[in-house]
Design a protein around this motif. Structure first.
Motif, short mmCIF file in Angstrom:
data_model
loop_
_atom_site.label_atom_id
_atom_site.label_comp_id
_atom_site.label_asym_id
_atom_site.label_seq_id
_atom_site.Cartn_x
_atom_site.Cartn_y
_atom_site.Cartn_z
N UNK A 1 0.80 -1.22 0.00
CA UNK A 1 0.00 0.00 0.00
C UNK A 1 0.84 1.28 0.00
N UNK A 2 2.16 1.14 -0.07
CA UNK A 2 3.06 2.28 0.05
C UNK A 2 3.61 2.71 -1.31
N UNK A 3 3.87 4.01 -1.42
CA UNK A 3 4.46 4.56 -2.64
C UNK A 3 5.87 5.05 -2.29
N UNK A 4 6.84 4.62 -3.08
CA UNK A 4 8.23 5.01 -2.89
C UNK A 4 8.77 5.61 -4.19
N UNK A 5 9.79 6.43 -4.04
CA UNK A 5 10.63 6.80 -5.17
C UNK A 5 11.86 5.92 -5.02
N UNK A 6 12.36 5.40 -6.13
CA UNK A 6 13.58 4.62 -6.06
C UNK A 6 14.49 4.96 -7.22
N UNK A 7 15.77 4.76 -7.01
CA UNK A 7 16.75 4.93 -8.06
C UNK A 7 17.95 4.07 -7.71
#
Length: 111
Positions: free
Chosen positions: A41-47
């Motif tokens: 249910x979580x939103x992340x930014x990733x790189x």
């Protein structure tokens, strides 16, 4: 949260790159530019960036929760107990299936 909205992963990489250049005279090598990813249910930014030896480093930045999870949480009272199914949904982002609506083989044979 407000802090997550004010300082995103792209801005963090920009600041980190500037510090790296000032301190070491080298810029960051970015393998994958920041992108949004939903995990449960979580939103992340990733790189992904490379370290000095060429190994990949994954950077995650918490951005919030999905709108479906937010609506669910808003519908619950503070005194409501969370059932096991609801807990699973919140951990993994999957809504419980009521067993209806499946279209497939009636004989149980899998092609």
């Amino acid at each position: 949260s407000i802090a997550c909205d004010l300082y995103n992963l792209k801005e963090y990489l920009y600041d980190l790159n500037k510090k790296s250049y000032l301190r070491f005279g080298k810029t960051l090598r970015v393998a994958v530019e920041p992108t949004k990813q939903i995990i449960g249910p979580y939103v992340y930014e990733l790189c992904f960036i490379y370290d000095a030896d060429g190994a990949l480093i994954e950077l995650l930045h918490y951005s919030g929760i999905t709108s479906a999870a937010e609506k669910y949480l808003e519908s619950k009272n503070d005194d409501d107990e969370v059932t096991e199914e609801e807990g699973d949904w919140m951990r993994w982002g999957w809504e419980p299936w009521d067993g209806t609506g499946f279209v497939g083989s009636q004989s149980g044979d899998v092609p």
